[in-house]
Design a protein around this motif. Structure first.
Motif, PDB file in Angstrom:
ATOM      1  N   LEU A   9       1.509   5.113  -3.657  1.00  9.12           N
ATOM      2  CA  LEU A   9       2.899   4.675  -3.802  1.00  9.12           C
ATOM      3  C   LEU A   9       3.207   3.520  -2.851  1.00  9.12           C
ATOM      4  O   LEU A   9       3.795   2.501  -3.253  1.00  9.12           O
ATOM      5  CB  LEU A   9       3.837   5.849  -3.534  1.00  9.12           C
ATOM      6  N   LEU A  10       2.791   3.642  -1.592  1.00  7.57           N
ATOM      7  CA  LEU A  10       3.097   2.608  -0.607  1.00  7.57           C
ATOM      8  C   LEU A  10       2.339   1.320  -0.866  1.00  7.57           C
ATOM      9  O   LEU A  10       2.804   0.234  -0.486  1.00  7.57           O
ATOM     10  CB  LEU A  10       2.803   3.130   0.802  1.00  7.57           C
ATOM     11  N   GLU A  11       1.177   1.417  -1.499  1.00  4.73           N
ATOM     12  CA  GLU A  11       0.427   0.205  -1.848  1.00  4.73           C
ATOM     13  C   GLU A  11       1.207  -0.662  -2.837  1.00  4.73           C
ATOM     14  O   GLU A  11       1.002  -1.873  -2.911  1.00  4.73           O
ATOM     15  CB  GLU A  11      -0.939   0.574  -2.443  1.00  4.73           C
ATOM     16  N   LYS A  12       2.095  -0.049  -3.589  1.00  8.46           N
ATOM     17  CA  LYS A  12       2.931  -0.799  -4.536  1.00  8.46           C
ATOM     18  C   LYS A  12       4.094  -1.494  -3.824  1.00  8.46           C
ATOM     19  O   LYS A  12       4.794  -2.297  -4.432  1.00  8.46           O
ATOM     20  CB  LYS A  12       3.473   0.145  -5.612  1.00  8.46           C
ATOM     21  N   HIS A  13       4.274  -1.161  -2.545  1.00  8.68           N
ATOM     22  CA  HIS A  13       5.375  -1.743  -1.774  1.00  8.68           C
ATOM     23  C   HIS A  13       4.814  -2.310  -0.470  1.00  8.68           C
ATOM     24  O   HIS A  13       5.192  -1.876   0.633  1.00  8.68           O
ATOM     25  CB  HIS A  13       6.441  -0.676  -1.480  1.00  8.68           C
ATOM     26  N   ARG A  14       3.939  -3.292  -0.580  1.00 14.17           N
ATOM     27  CA  ARG A  14       3.256  -3.829   0.591  1.00 14.17           C
ATOM     28  C   ARG A  14       4.211  -4.534   1.560  1.00 14.17           C
ATOM     29  O   ARG A  14       3.860  -4.784   2.716  1.00 14.17           O
ATOM     30  CB  ARG A  14       2.172  -4.824   0.157  1.00 14.17           C
ATOM     31  N   GLU A  15       5.424  -4.811   1.104  1.00 13.31           N
ATOM     32  CA  GLU A  15       6.382  -5.462   1.998  1.00 13.31           C
ATOM     33  C   GLU A  15       6.808  -4.540   3.150  1.00 13.31           C
ATOM     34  O   GLU A  15       7.413  -4.996   4.135  1.00 13.31           O
ATOM     35  CB  GLU A  15       7.614  -5.923   1.219  1.00 13.31           C
ATOM     36  N   ILE A  16       6.493  -3.253   3.027  1.00 18.07           N
ATOM     37  CA  ILE A  16       6.795  -2.312   4.111  1.00 18.07           C
ATOM     38  C   ILE A  16       5.981  -2.652   5.357  1.00 18.07           C
ATOM     39  O   ILE A  16       6.462  -2.530   6.489  1.00 18.07           O
ATOM     40  CB  ILE A  16       6.492  -0.863   3.664  1.00 18.07           C
TER      41      ILE A  16
END
Length: 674
Positions: A9-16
């Motif tokens: 899931l977090l890989e889809k939101h690399r801006e984190i």
């Protein structure tokens, strides 16, 4: 165990993730996680019993990269199993899966099986490099988070549980930690990496920070299993379209956004689960609350250990059953965490090496050694349940502790204060060797050779001579293994097909060495602890077996390396004293230890002559030297080993002076196959 699907899931939101040039800081390291990733990501062999020298080199390079950047590492490792057994079902299922993976790897497909002695190599290498290491009494997650919180420094791990902990200096994910690409700005070096923190995650994922632990608990944890929750609530129904593989977590996030407090979310989740009994509702709520509490950051118990060396405080159930001297050694990683499982849970999880399902468990022959260890820990009576492999099935086997003649009268509470001679006798009696038989060996090899003698008497089936020769040649090479390991890391090496019988034999040898190693630790080191990385390199030893079987002429030692040749012959003489083709009972082992057997001299002569044909020219001098070496072995009975070696060296010097051509040939013998 991690939150299933969260990393995806977090890989889809690399801006984190925030780019960081990491340097000049403390760094708390999730030891078990990094150990696995270092070994598996490096491409080191998993099927031939471990490339330990190569792994040692890798750990050294990792630590050097940190220190070059002014980073001070502190490594924390998991200890014993959780006393609540909340993870027992998950751990058992993973063990069953690992048995199948190990069998597939033995047949030439798949991987992901960590060699048996890798953790020992990891700890020994860190100790030699003076990297601070601590082992927890149980799982290390909360201790890692607590230490990083108190020191206000980052934590290094790929475990997705740490995405939930609120860490002030954030999490550095190992997959983005470019330690092999250290860069410089002026006079300062740094490691390029990515930092994660919960503040950024909550902003990007649009979830309140106080709900993040509730999100992890509802996603599936060790108290409420993901599969059971998903069977009742299909979180994906709340997800936006086209969410992909993490749709159940996307749906859960969307659903959670309507709540302010975890309790409200949990009660609403009960409503989605349909008709539940009052008792079942209470169980689910309790499980969710306990699962959420796993992510609270407690005060650190390891801070004073790292700074002052004090034993960390233990819970009452641990303190009452585990003596303080063992707690200190456990925390220092000088005593195997298996001791905690035996003392607290009366059970032991045995490792699952790469092995064919048709072969018996490699741990079976080392069971008598473990029984002696159980006797020291528990006394007589209470059985220990061993989790082991039987074919492709996981079996739970009750094993009785054993008290031997040497262990009677010893108590765990005062075991560390027992006379050194008594502790040594316990170890030698268990391994079936004598102190005199080991006295001619270098101290670092005495425990290894003793374990090898034990293995030879009990191996199933008995190992052929080629296996013993290959093993002893590997033990004789010392730093040559490290040179080869360094090359191995830089040059991809084609590996031969796995011989499952040879592999099984070496698996058995490793289990005997491992239990002997642990027993030596428990007895407070009556024999010096051997450096495992200098003893065994799986791909090399397997290759040697194939070449010896084929009768290939090999010059096995580097030029002028007479010390390795002498060491080989000394070890061979010792193991042949105790080698018999029968597998004795425990009582027979103790009797034979008191009256060691010699191999027939004719057989020993043939073995030595065959050895010299492997690494020498088949000329007159070589044959003469082989016969001379045989005479050394005939005289070599450990009480007068030193005088024999002196006579042998004097004769060698005399021969070299009388015949320079002999000296030249001796010096030229040996191309460095390793």
């Amino acid at each position: 165990m991690g939150v299933q699907g969260l990393t995806t899931l977090l890989e889809k939101h690399r801006e984190i993730y925030r780019p960081v040039w990491f340097r000049r800081s403390r760094l708390v390291i999730d030891g078990c996680n990094i150990l696995y990733l270092l070994y598996f990501n490096s491409g080191l062999d998993q099927s031939h019993g471990g490339e330990y020298a190569a792994f040692e080199v890798l750990v050294e390079k990792f630590v050097k990269a940190l220190r070059d950047c002014g980073i001070s590492p502190y490594v924390v490792l998991d200890g014993g199993s959780d006393l609540t057994d909340k993870k027992l079902e998950t751990v058992t299922l993973r063990a069953q899966d690992r048995i199948k993976k190990a069998h597939r790897a033995a047949e030439g497909s798949g991987g992901g099986i960590l060699p048996q002695l890798v953790k020992i190599v990891f700890v020994q290498t860190l100790a030699r490099l003076e990297v601070p290491v601590a082992v927890c009494y149980g799982e290390a997650d909360q201790e890692l988070a607590a230490l990083a919180n108190e020191w206000q420094c980052p934590l290094l791990s790929n475990d997705s549980d740490f995405f939930i902990f609120d860490l002030p200096a954030g999490l550095l994910t190992f997959s983005d930690f470019e330690w092999e690409a250290v860069r410089r700005i002026g006079s300062q070096s740094y490691i390029p990496c990515k930092s994660y923190n919960t503040s950024s995650a909550c902003i990007v994922l649009d979830i309140r920070r106080q709900l993040l632990p509730a999100f992890a608990a509802l996603a599936g944890n060790d108290y409420v299993k993901l599969q059971r929750m998903e069977a009742c609530i299909r979180w994906a129904q709340f997800a936006p379209p086209d969410c992909g593989t993490a749709s159940h977590l996307e749906g859960l996030l969307c659903w959670l956004r309507r709540f302010d407090r975890p309790r409200d979310a949990f009660e609403a989740a009960l409503g989605l689960m349909g008709e539940l009994s009052r008792k079942r509702q209470e169980e689910v709520l309790k499980g969710l609350s306990l699962g959420m509490n796993e992510y609270k950051v407690p005060p650190s118990t390891l801070k004073t250990f790292f700074i002052h060396g004090k034993v960390p405080p233990a819970k009452e159930e641990v303190a009452s059953l585990v003596p303080s001297w063992t707690r200190l050694m456990l925390t220092q990683a000088r005593l195997a965490p298996d001791v905690l499982d035996v003392l607290l849970l009366r059970r032991l999880k045995l490792s699952i090496p790469v092995d064919h399902a048709d072969m018996p468990s490699a741990h079976r022959i080392s069971r008598p050694l473990r029984q002696v260890m159980y006797g020291l820990l528990l006394g007589k009576g209470t059985a220990v349940t061993e989790r082991d492999r039987d074919g492709l099935q996981l079996k739970f086997i009750p094993v009785q502790p054993v008290l031997t003649a040497a262990t009677k009268g010893l108590k765990l509470n005062s075991l560390d204060k027992a006379e050194p001679s008594q502790r040594l006798q316990v170890l030698l009696e268990a391994l079936g060797v004598t102190e005199a038989s080991l006295s001619g060996l270098p101290p670092q090899l005495r425990l290894v050779v003793a374990a090898t003698c034990y293995w030879l008497r009990r191996a199933e089936p008995p190992p052929e001579e080629a296996l013993l020769k290959a093993l002893l040649l590997g033990l004789s090479t010392g730093d040559t293994l490290r040179h080869r390991a360094d090359l191995r890391l830089r040059n991809h090496q084609r590996r031969q097909q796995l011989d499952v019988v040879v592999n099984h034999a070496f698996n058995e040898w490793q289990t005997c060495l491992k239990v002997g190693f642990q027993l030596n630790q428990l007895l407070n080191f009556p024999l010096p602890e051997p450096q495992i990385a200098r003893l065994y390199e799986g791909t090399l030893v397997h290759q040697l077996v194939h070449r010896i079987r084929a009768g290939t002429k090999m010059r096995l030692f580097p030029k002028n390396d007479r010390s390795s040749v002498t060491l080989y012959k000394t070890m061979q003489a010792v193991v042949h004293q105790f080698h018999s083709q029968e597998s004795p009972t425990p009582s027979e082992t103790l009797q034979r230890a008191a009256a060691p057997q010699r191999q027939p001299l004719d057989d020993l002569t043939a073995n030595l002559q065959q050895l010299f044909l492997l690494y020498g020219d088949s000329d007159e001098e070589a044959v003469t030297e082989a016969h001379s070496s045989f005479r050394v072995q005939e005289d070599l009975h450990l009480n007068d080993t030193v005088s024999v070696k002196t006579r042998y060296k004097a004769k060698s010097r005399s021969n070299r002076c009388k015949n320079p051509e002999v000296a030249r040939k001796e010096d030229c013998r040996g191309r460095d196959l390793l």
